[in-house]
Structures are given as structure tokens and as C-alpha cells.
Design a protein around this motif. Structure first.
Motif, mmCIF file in Angstrom:
data_model
loop_
_atom_site.group_PDB
_atom_site.id
_atom_site.type_symbol
_atom_site.label_atom_id
_atom_site.label_comp_id
_atom_site.label_asym_id
_atom_site.label_seq_id
_atom_site.Cartn_x
_atom_site.Cartn_y
_atom_site.Cartn_z
ATOM 1 N N TYR A 250 0.872 -1.180 0.000
ATOM 2 C CA TYR A 250 0.000 0.000 0.000
ATOM 3 C C TYR A 250 0.902 1.221 0.000
ATOM 4 C CZ TYR A 250 -4.100 2.870 1.152
ATOM 5 O OH TYR A 250 -5.119 3.784 1.117
ATOM 6 N N PRO A 251 0.536 2.287 -0.735
ATOM 7 C CA PRO A 251 1.405 3.463 -0.777
ATOM 8 C C PRO A 251 1.497 4.161 0.570
ATOM 9 C CG PRO A 251 -0.669 3.880 -1.923
ATOM 10 C CD PRO A 251 -0.641 2.424 -1.603
ATOM 11 N N ARG A 252 2.445 5.082 0.644
ATOM 12 C CA ARG A 252 2.627 5.840 1.883
ATOM 13 C C ARG A 252 1.335 6.553 2.254
ATOM 14 N NH1 ARG A 252 3.307 11.549 1.513
ATOM 15 N NH2 ARG A 252 3.189 12.250 -0.655
ATOM 16 N N LEU A 253 1.162 6.803 3.545
ATOM 17 C CA LEU A 253 -0.009 7.550 4.007
ATOM 18 C C LEU A 253 0.195 9.028 3.761
ATOM 19 C CD1 LEU A 253 -0.755 5.691 7.368
ATOM 20 C CD2 LEU A 253 -1.711 5.275 5.095
ATOM 21 N N THR A 254 -0.885 9.702 3.465
ATOM 22 C CA THR A 254 -0.828 11.130 3.210
ATOM 23 C C THR A 254 -2.110 11.783 3.686
ATOM 24 O OG1 THR A 254 -0.605 12.826 1.472
ATOM 25 C CG2 THR A 254 -1.710 10.780 0.870
ATOM 26 N N THR A 255 -2.002 13.059 4.044
ATOM 27 C CA THR A 255 -3.193 13.823 4.423
ATOM 28 C C THR A 255 -3.686 14.685 3.258
ATOM 29 O OG1 THR A 255 -1.801 15.625 5.300
ATOM 30 C CG2 THR A 255 -2.494 13.898 6.837
ATOM 31 N N THR A 256 -3.061 14.528 2.088
ATOM 32 C CA THR A 256 -3.527 15.236 0.898
ATOM 33 C C THR A 256 -4.605 14.405 0.214
ATOM 34 O OG1 THR A 256 -1.945 14.225 -0.641
ATOM 35 C CG2 THR A 256 -1.178 16.118 0.656
ATOM 36 N N ASN A 257 -5.066 14.851 -0.942
ATOM 37 C CA ASN A 257 -6.081 14.079 -1.665
ATOM 38 C C ASN A 257 -5.499 12.872 -2.382
ATOM 39 O OD1 ASN A 257 -4.804 15.193 -3.911
ATOM 40 N ND2 ASN A 257 -6.428 16.694 -4.304
ATOM 41 N N GLY A 258 -4.182 12.747 -2.395
ATOM 42 C CA GLY A 258 -3.540 11.543 -2.928
ATOM 43 C C GLY A 258 -3.812 11.277 -4.386
ATOM 44 N N ASP A 259 -3.921 12.336 -5.195
ATOM 45 C CA ASP A 259 -4.294 12.147 -6.592
ATOM 46 C C ASP A 259 -3.315 11.266 -7.361
ATOM 47 O OD1 ASP A 259 -6.635 13.488 -6.469
ATOM 48 O OD2 ASP A 259 -5.938 15.339 -7.394
ATOM 49 N N ASN A 260 -2.058 11.301 -7.017
ATOM 50 C CA ASN A 260 -1.105 10.460 -7.747
ATOM 51 C C ASN A 260 -1.368 8.977 -7.516
ATOM 52 O OD1 ASN A 260 1.709 10.214 -9.186
ATOM 53 N ND2 ASN A 260 1.812 8.858 -7.408
ATOM 54 N N ASN A 261 -1.708 8.625 -6.303
ATOM 55 C CA ASN A 261 -1.881 7.212 -5.967
ATOM 56 C C ASN A 261 -3.300 6.716 -6.225
ATOM 57 O OD1 ASN A 261 0.798 7.143 -5.037
ATOM 58 N ND2 ASN A 261 0.166 7.827 -2.987
ATOM 59 N N PHE A 262 -4.271 7.569 -5.908
ATOM 60 C CA PHE A 262 -5.668 7.131 -5.959
ATOM 61 C C PHE A 262 -6.293 7.479 -7.307
ATOM 62 C CE2 PHE A 262 -5.173 8.084 -1.246
ATOM 63 C CZ PHE A 262 -4.733 6.796 -0.979
ATOM 64 N N ARG A 263 -5.869 6.728 -8.301
ATOM 65 C CA ARG A 263 -6.410 6.829 -9.651
ATOM 66 C C ARG A 263 -6.354 5.443 -10.274
ATOM 67 N NH1 ARG A 263 -5.237 10.457 -12.857
ATOM 68 N NH2 ARG A 263 -4.892 12.014 -11.218
#
Length: 946
Positions: free
Chosen positions: A857-870
Motif C-alpha cells: 500500500y502506498p505511503r499515508l498522506t493527508t492530501t487528496n492523494g491524486d497520484n496514488n488514488f487513480r
């Protein structure tokens, strides 16, 4: 309730009162109707388009299910629940085409408004020749449901009762407060931010010493959910009659509860009360008539508040939904007065917790937010009359029927506003107490009932047809039919009515039931098209050959029956004349001009411009289904093996689109303001081909009887033509699966920030632990131009199995389905945890410096994670699975024990439904996120005959 009572009384009176009269004429022989297409004599019959045929004359492209026989060994909950397990060609759609038409007794009706116990037979019309007479709306297949009717004989009564429990398959698993807070801190650090929660706070939330001050709310715990809930039903059937009149009536009721065990939601329930009846009358030796009626009352009561959405989104540490009043410091008179003034103290012991950010929550709403009831009422009536015109021409009949349906739905609700209270906790002599309360919101209970989401649907149907049947020397058999039919459906909120108008001709010939030739043609009408194009032409032809009657097979001990058929045709349809912003599809052939899209400068008077949104196309026409199919049906070895196979290839030609590539660039005004005179045209083409099959093996040895069936469908669906202009060939849709999944190809994770910084991925900031993607076009940047075909979401191969094992009075029935070749994206909030979303257990396998070699699973982030969540192959999974749908054991009590008794027979059965999923992704396939869980159902029932 008085209305419901009166309807049931009517049907019961019909069955008992009218049945007594009908039973008196069971011996009459002076009135006999000639055999025709609705009464084909001995042998099992199959319902077809506007006619009934002997199953021996059934050619390819059609499958049927004997529901009465199936229901003796298996109790099914859904009207179409058997289809994908017992016949080939159906897997939720027909031959890979959605939007099939459902007809109940020949009338367009919803399948869910008829129960399996009410059904005599289901026929699935698959190929073009089988569907063409039903018109444009039937172009993608037809499911014909034929309900039970009265039969000549003494009055018979049967009563069925069932009860069972639903148990959840699997729940989503979310992290508790302490683990969530620790990982959220990690996400903040990953983004270069300061941790939010201290180590002491995390410890307190993890200790569980005071779950009200340091909550860790688990929506899926026994605090809020039951282990199971009940579903019970009872229904009765009454039938009988004589040669002059036959009747059938059925009525019943079911009620199902809820898995929720919180507040008023624990009383959520769904109920259905129905009554159906019909009468067949022989009015004269040349005239017969029939009348049918049905009424259904459906109610679904739910407490307000979206519990399941809250379960998927509300983080565990945010609130404590219910807080004991005893925690308030005894001298805090202000807080006690505040609580005592509330309208909503739960059990007199708890008050509703909340915060400024979460002033309401689904648990509080389940207690005090009010409730809502979805109400549905459906009424259906139809009648028909047949005339034998033998005085004009022997073998000639005229038939007509008319139907009218009305359905209404609405929500009635009581909605309450409520206040929640945020406690300020203090330590007092080593104990946690509430020092003060902050109130959010107000208690307000109006007592007004709200009626909302009102909708209605009305349908009228009419048909008239001439039939002609003629046999010459019992060798040459001719049937001809000329038919006109149409129906119209009015939906609330829509100006245009859904319409299906059609004229059809059918000609059929067979010689000694050995050689067959059928021709069908239809003239569908569509108001979606411009004048001069509104009448289409749909010709089809079928040839059949019973090979088993040829000498080479007649002398064979292997083949009992063998029928080969070839069919081809073109079906004109307007189902696909629709757009995303014009679902009904009317007036798409006309120009659209808009005034006021933009305004000129003041020196031109500030006049509004008139601009084109669309050009006109007076040549817009029907979409055409062009098809050829080959069928092979037969049986072997004294009917030990039977089979039915159909190969098909069809082209859906002329799908509408605004094909920019066909027109000069100056047809489009780019920039501001935009304008276009490009019209809708018939351009898109889709190809489908495949094989459906159904094979049954039967074996009987003494008192043991075994039947095993395997059914399935394999098909491919590809895009043959599209208006597209992709820079890179790998992105063209042509030649790819129609239901394709497109996305990026992943290359693992970035190992460090240096590697991430060197990458030119354009979906936001990337760091170590983010997903790395393949540069498909080698242009040095990752963007939408790097998306490729990854697979298809539908399943090219679907299988159904069924097994019947009988020994003496016991029978065991098993059904299952398999789906293979499809894929999906794990893209729900359970997997794509954005910003401050709720953390599921999947984040435990996240990327960190310590787990960089094993992370999934990718690193955790508090952003919208657009790079990963597509959409990418990183999130893809195979939907391959085998599902054990049903197992039922039935015991029929010996008939001799009922001799002379009021009870004529009794069957007892027990079974389970949706029992098992065998798949690498079984947990994901069985898990619902944001909605009620999938259930296994265990049932106990009996059926008594009187």
C-alpha cells in the motif's frame, strides 16, 4: 388497510365462490375450442412471441425454465434467480446486451413484482428472430414470465410458509482510535507537517479505561448490530374449474427485519402484501376470454440517519455517541439543567454526544432523528378475448388484449432535529468527570409528516392479431400471424412517454416436424427520429432441420433427438438513441440554438449572441442489430444426456454520436464562446460474438435419481468503430473490449525522494512511497496519455451448475454460478483513503522506510492523494469466483398417510442461500462498504396441499 382487506376478500371470494360454480362444469364436453397456437395439444409447451408452441418445434435462440417443476425441489426468493444457473445465454444480461425487455403475461412489467411461486414458466428470447415481433424495445433480448392459470379439475389449495435468518457474510474492518491516531500522525510527517496527537493522547485512547472520554467507536460491533435477523412469509394458492371456466388466485405476505440494533433502527423492516388472480372463460364454442388482476403493497420503514455511510466515514475518535449522565460532576448544576431540559435522554441514563465539527451522527439519528417509510403501490389489470373465425376460414383466429398498470411511490417521514453535547472532561480525585457541556443544535420535534419523492408510472398496452393454422395430410404444417401491438409508459417528471409501437408478420412452415422454415418481419415506429425516418424494417429468417429423423440417425442408438437451426436478421431499435444529457433521446435530430450564451461589448449595445449548440440531421435513423446464429439441440442415449447450444455473432450498427472527425474544423468554434454545428449521426459500431450452452446428464438407478446440469455463456464484445482522435495508437478503443478498464501501468513505489523528484508525474507532488507509473510514449512525463487498456469489467465466461439428487421421498438440490475473465478496481473509500478519511485495515501494509521491500500500500498522506488514488493496475483485482448460491433438502411425506384426510400432501424443506464464495478475492467480493452487508440466508419451510 381497508383497501388491502377488500382486495384479498375479492380474490378469496373469487376462488371459493366462483370456483364452486366452475367445478360443476368439469364434465361438460359440448363446448370445445379447436387446437390452435394457444392450445397446442399434448406435450409441454413453450411461450413465444404472441404464440405458444410445442417444445418439439422449438428452434435455436430460445431457452425456457419450467418454474413449477423447479419450485418442487427448490424455493427461490427472486423471480429471475434461477436463470443463470439452469439455462445458457443469461448472466444478468442476454448475450452480452443489457436493457432486455421483461414481459409478464405478455405485458411490459417489472420482474420484481411477481414472485417465483406465481410463475408457471420463464422463456428467454435471445436471437433476433425470437425478439423481432416485440418491437424496438425488445431488440436486446426478452424475458417472458408466464404466471400460473387455472386448470380443469377440482378446486385445489396449497399453502406455503417460510421462515429463516439472515447472517452477515463479512464486515469491513477499520482501525481503532489509537492506531488511527498513530498512523494519522505518520501521514502528517510524510507530508512534512507536525503530528496532531501526542503520545499521551494516543495511550489514553488505546487504554480503553474511559471509552466516553477517549472513544473508539466500532460501528460493526455488537453494540450496534445483531447477529442475525428474520425473514418470514406465508402465501396461498387456489385453483380449479371446468371447461367453461378456470380460475387461479394467490395471495401472501412477507416481512423482513434488519441487522441494525441501535435506537429505533432496530425496528426497521420491509413488508410486501400481494394478491393476484385470473379467470379463463369459454363464452361460446367460438369465443374465449380471460381477465387478470394484481395488487402489490410494499413498505420499507427505516430510522433516519445513514448508518452504513457513517460506518464507512466517521473516524473512531471523533465522538462518543452516547455518554452516561452519571459522569457529570454532581455540583455542575448548569450542565445538569442543560441535560434535563433536553427532549432526548436515552433510557433516562445517557445524553447525545457531539462536537462542533460533528454536531450530528448516525447513531444519534437512529435514536431521535425520526423515521421514514418508503411506500410503493402497484395495480395491474389486463384482459383478452379470442375469436375462432372458422366460419370465415377454418384455422383462422383473431385475438386481442388490453392492459393497464399503475404504480406510485413516495416517502413519508417524520424528521426531528436534535441537540448534541460536547463534554469538557476534568480529573477529580483521580476520576474522570464532566466539568461542563457545550450544546450544539436545538431539539425540535414538529410532529409534521412529510411526503417527498413522489413518483408514479402508468403503462397501457394493446395488441390485436390474426392467426392462421393449417395442416395438410399431417405432413405440411403452416402457421401465419399478422399482429399490431403497442404500449406506452408515462413516468413522473418526464414530458415524453416511453413508447413501443410495432406491426409484425410471422410465417412458419414445417414438414413432418423435420424441416422448418420461419420468416418474421416487423415495422417498428419511433418518435425519436425525424419525419420520414420513423418507421423501420426488421426482417429475420430461420431454417431448421431435425437430423434425428434422417435415416442415418434413426437407426442410431445414440441420438434420441437432434435439431440444427440457422437464423439471421436485422432488428431496428431506438433503445440506443439516447445521450447522457437527454436520456429519453427525443429531438436529437434537430438543431439547438441558444440566445444569451455570451454578450457583446457596450459599443454593440450589449446584445446577447445567438450560438449553435448542435446541428440538425434529417437522416438520423434506427440503430440496427445485425445478427446470424446457429443452434444445436438434442438428446442422447435414451435422454440420459440433453443439450442446447447457440453460437451467435451480431453487430450493433449505427450508434449515435457527434462524430467530429467527419466534419471540417470550422464546424466547431473553439475558445470562448464555444459553438458547434456538428449533429448527431449514426456512426458507432459494436461487435459481439459468443457461444451459450446448456448440458444435462440424467441417471436413474433403482430409487436413486440424479440430474446434473452445467450451463454457460462465453462471449466477446469489441468496439468496431468510434469517432476518436488519439495521438497514440495504444489508446484507441477500436478492437478493444466494449466494457474496457483503462488506466496507468504501475512500476511499484518510489524508493526515495530523489527518485520521486526525478520523475515527471503530473498528478500532484510525489515522494518516496508513492506509486510509480510507466511512461508509455517515452515523452518524459506521466499524464493521461499514458493510460492503456488494462482489462474488462464484465465476465466473458459465466457458468451455472445445478444438481438434483432424489432418493425415495428425499431430494437434494444444489445451485452455483461461476464468473471468469473480468476485473475491477479497488477504488472505494476502504482502499482509497484520502486526506482525513477513515483508515481501514489495508493501510497497515503501507510503505515506510522499514517496509519498503514488502509494502503493498502506498505511503499515508493527508492530501487528496491524486497520484496514488487513480485507476491503474495497482488497484486491479480479478473478479473470478465460484458462488454456491443455494442448497436445499426437501422431504415429501408419503401420500398414503393422507388418505381421506383434509390434507392431501405435505412437503418440508430446509436450505441455505448465498452460502460460499470461492475466489482469491472472496473477502473483497463479499464485502460492502457504505451499505448494508451481504447476507447468507438459512430457511425452513413447508408446503401443504388441500
Amino acid at each position: 388497510m381497508k383497501q388491502i382487506y377488500n382486495i384479498i376478500v375479492f380474490f378469496v371470494t373469487l376462488a371459493f365462490g366462483y370456483g364452486n360454480v366452475a367445478a360443476q362444469n368439469t364434465k361438460m364436453t359440448d363446448i370445445e375450442m379447436e387446437n390452435d397456437t394457444l392450445n397446442v395439444g399434448n406435450g409441454q409447451t413453450v411461450e413465444m412471441a404472441f404464440r405458444t408452441i410445442n417444445k418439439e418445434d422449438l428452434l435455436g435462440g430460445v431457452s425456457y425454465v419450467d418454474m413449477t417443476e423447479l419450485m418442487t425441489k427448490s424455493y427461490e426468493l427472486n423471480s429471475l434467480g434461477y436463470l443463470d444457473k439452469v439455462i445458457g445465454g443469461y448472466n444478468g444480461n442476454i448475450w452480452g446486451m443489457s436493457e432486455y425487455l421483461v414481459l409478464v403475461d405478455g405485458f411490459p412489467r417489472d420482474a420484481n413484482n411477481v414472485l417465483p411461486t406465481e410463475i408457471e414458466q420463464i422463456t428467454v428470447l435471445k436471437d433476433a428472430a425470437a425478439v423481432v415481433l416485440h418491437g424496438s424495445r425488445a431488440a436486446k433480448g426478452v424475458i417472458m414470465i408466464t404466471t400460473k392459470r387455472g386448470k380443469i379439475g377440482e378446486r385445489k389449495i396449497s399453502i406455503r410458509a417460510n421462515t429463516g435468518i439472515n447472517t452477515p457474510k463479512v464486515y469491513p474492518k477499520y482501525l481503532g482510535s489509537a492506531e488511527y491516531m498513530s498512523l494519522y500522525n505518520e501521514a502528517l510527517v510524510n507530508d512534512g507537517l507536525t503530528p496532531l496527537y501526542s503520545g499521551e493522547e494516543i495511550y489514553n485512547y488505546g487504554s480503553g479505561t474511559n471509552p466516553y472520554r477517549y472513544p473508539s467507536v466500532d460501528f460493526y460491533s455488537s453494540d450496534y448490530l445483531k447477529k442475525s435477523y428474520n425473514r418470514s412469509e406465508v402465501m396461498a394458492e387456489i385453483t380449479g374449474g371446468g371447461e367453461r371456466s378456470r380460475f387461479y388466485t394467490t395471495f401472501g405476505y412477507y416481512n423482513t427485519g434488519t441487522i441494525l440494533n441501535v435506537g429505533n433502527a432496530k425496528d426497521d423492516n420491509t413488508s410486501r402484501l400481494f394478491a393476484r388472480g385470473n379467470i379463463d372463460l369459454t363464452l361460446h364454442e367460438l369465443i374465449s376470454a380471460r381477465v387478470d388482476a394484481n395488487a402489490t403493497f410494499y413498505d420499507a420503514r427505516t430510522a433516519n440517519g445513514d448508518f452504513w455511510n457513517g460506518a464507512a466515514t466517521l473516524r473512531p475518535n471523533r465522538i462518543s455517541p452516547l455518554i452516561p449522565i452519571s459522569y457529570i460532576e454532581e455540583n455542575d448544576e448548569n450542565s445538569l439543567a442543560l441535560i434535563n431540559a433536553s427532549n432526548y435522554m436515552i433510557d433516562g441514563k445517557h445524553f447525545l454526544g457531539g462536537t462542533q465539527l460533528d454536531p450530528t451522527n448516525p447513531i444519534a439519528a437512529a435514536y431521535v432523528g425520526g423515521d421514514s417509510k418508503y411506500v410503493s403501490r402497484q395495480f395491474q389489470f389486463n384482459a383478452g378475448i379470442d375469436f375462432n373465425l372458422r366460419g370465415v376460414l377454418p384455422g383462422l383466429f383473431f385475438r386481442t388484449k388490453y392492459g393497464i398498470d399503475y404504480a406510485s411511490t413516495y416517502n413519508q417521514s417524520y424528521t426531528n432535529q436534535y441537540a448534541t453535547y460536547s463534554p469538557y472532561w476534568v480529573d477529580y480525585n483521580g476520576e474522570d468527570v464532566i466539568g461542563s457541556l457545550t450544546k450544539y443544535g436545538e431539539d425540535r420535534k414538529t410532529g409534521n409528516q412529510d411526503i417527498a419523492n413522489t413518483a408514479y408510472q402508468s403503462t397501457t398496452f394493446f395488441s390485436g392479431q390474426f392467426d392462421y393454422t393449417k395442416s395438410y395430410g399431417n405432413s405440411h404444417n403452416i402457421f401465419a400471424m399478422l399482429i399490431a401491438n403497442g404500449w406506452q409508459r408515462q413516468l413522473s417528471g418526464q414530458y415524453h412517454r416511453m413508447t413501443n409501437v410495432n406491426m409484425g408478420l410471422h410465417l412458419s412452415y414445417n414438414y413432418l416436424q423435420k424441416y422448418y422454415a420461419d420468416f418474421s418481419a416487423a415495422l417498428p415506429y419511433s418518435a425519436k427520429l425525424p419525419e420520414g425516418k420513423r418507421i423501420g424494417f426488421s426482417p429475420t429468417a430461420t431454417l431448421g432441420w431435425r437430423l434425428a429423423k434422417e435415416p442415418v440417425f434413426q437407426n442410431s442408438s445414440v441420438f434420441d433427438d437432434l435439431v440444427l437451426s440457422v437464423s439471421g436478421g436485422i432488428v431496428s431499435q431506438d433503445l440506443d438513441i439516447t445521450t447522457s444529457d437527454n436520456e429519453m433521446g427525443y429531438f436529437l435530430y434537430e438543431s439547438v440554438l441558444q440566445r444569451g450564451g455570451w454578450w457583446s461589448w457596450g459599443d454593440l449595445g450589449g446584445e446577447a449572441a445567438t450560438e449553435y449548440n448542435r446541428g440538425n440531421n434529417p437522416n438520423l435513423t434506427f440503430v440496427k442489430r445485425k445478427e446470424i446464429s446457429i443452434g444445436l439441440r438434442g438428446s442422447l442415449l435414451d435422454k440420459r444426456i440433453s443439450f442446447d447450444m447457440n453460437w451467435f455473432a451480431n453487430i450493433m450498427d449505427g450508434g449515435i454520436t457527434r462524430a467530429t472527425s467527419l466534419y471540417p474544423l470550422y464546424f466547431i468554434q473553439v475558445g470562448y464562446p464555444t459553438s458547434s454545428i456538428i449533429p448527431y449521426v449514426n456512426y458507432n459500431v459494436d461487435d459481439r460474438s459468443g457461444l451459450d450452452f446448456s448440458i444435462y446428464w440424467n441417471r436413474k438407478a433403482g430409487e436413486f435419481d440424479l440430474t446434473f446440469g452445467i450451463n454457460g455463456l462465453y462471449y466477446t464484445s469489441t468496439v468496431s468503430q468510434r469517432d476518436e482522435n488519439y495521438e497514440f495508437d495504444y489508446q484507441t478503443r477500436k478492437g478493444k473490449a466494449l466494457n474496457g478498464l483503462w488506466g496507468l501501468q504501475s512500476l511499484g513505489f518510489f524508493n526515495d525522494d530523489t527518485e520521486a523528484a526525478a520523475a515527471n508525474q503530473t498528478f500532484g507532488e510525489v515522494k518516496a512511497g508513492d506509486i510509480k507509473y510507466k511512461d508509455q510514449n517515452s515523452d518524459g512525463r506521466i499524464d493521461s496519455n499514458d493510460e492503456v487498456f488494462l482489462g474488462q469489467w464484465d465476465n466473458p465466461l459465466t457458468l451455472g451448475i445445478n444438481l438434483t439428487a432424489k432418493f425415495r421421498n428425499f431430494s437434494l438440490f444444489v445451485m452455483g454460478t461461476g464468473n471468469y475473465g473480468g476485473y475491477g478496481f479497488k477504488n472505494s473509500s476502504y482502499y482509497w483513503v484520502r486526506s482525513a478519511g477513515k483508515y481501514s485495515e489495508v493501510v497497515r501494509d503501507r510503505w515506510t522506510e522499514a517496509t519498503k521491500n514488502t509494502a503493498t500500500y502506498p505511503r499515508l498522506t493527508t492530501t487528496n492523494g491524486d497520484n496514488n488514488f487513480r485507476n491503474s493496475d495497482f488497484w486491479m483485482y480479478s473478479t473470478d469466483a465460484f458462488r454456491l448460491s443455494q442448497v436445499q433438502l426437501t422431504y415429501n411425506l408419503p401420500e398414503n398417510i393422507f388418505n381421506g384426510n383434509f390434507i392431501k400432501g405435505l412437503s418440508i424443506y430446509t436450505g441455505g442461500y448465498n452460502l460460499l464464495t470461492l475466489s482469491k478475492e472472496s473477502k473483497h467480493l463479499e464485502m460492502n462498504v457504505g451499505s448494508a452487508p451481504q447476507m447468507r440466508y438459512y430457511n425452513l419451510g413447508l408446503k401443504a396441499f388441500f
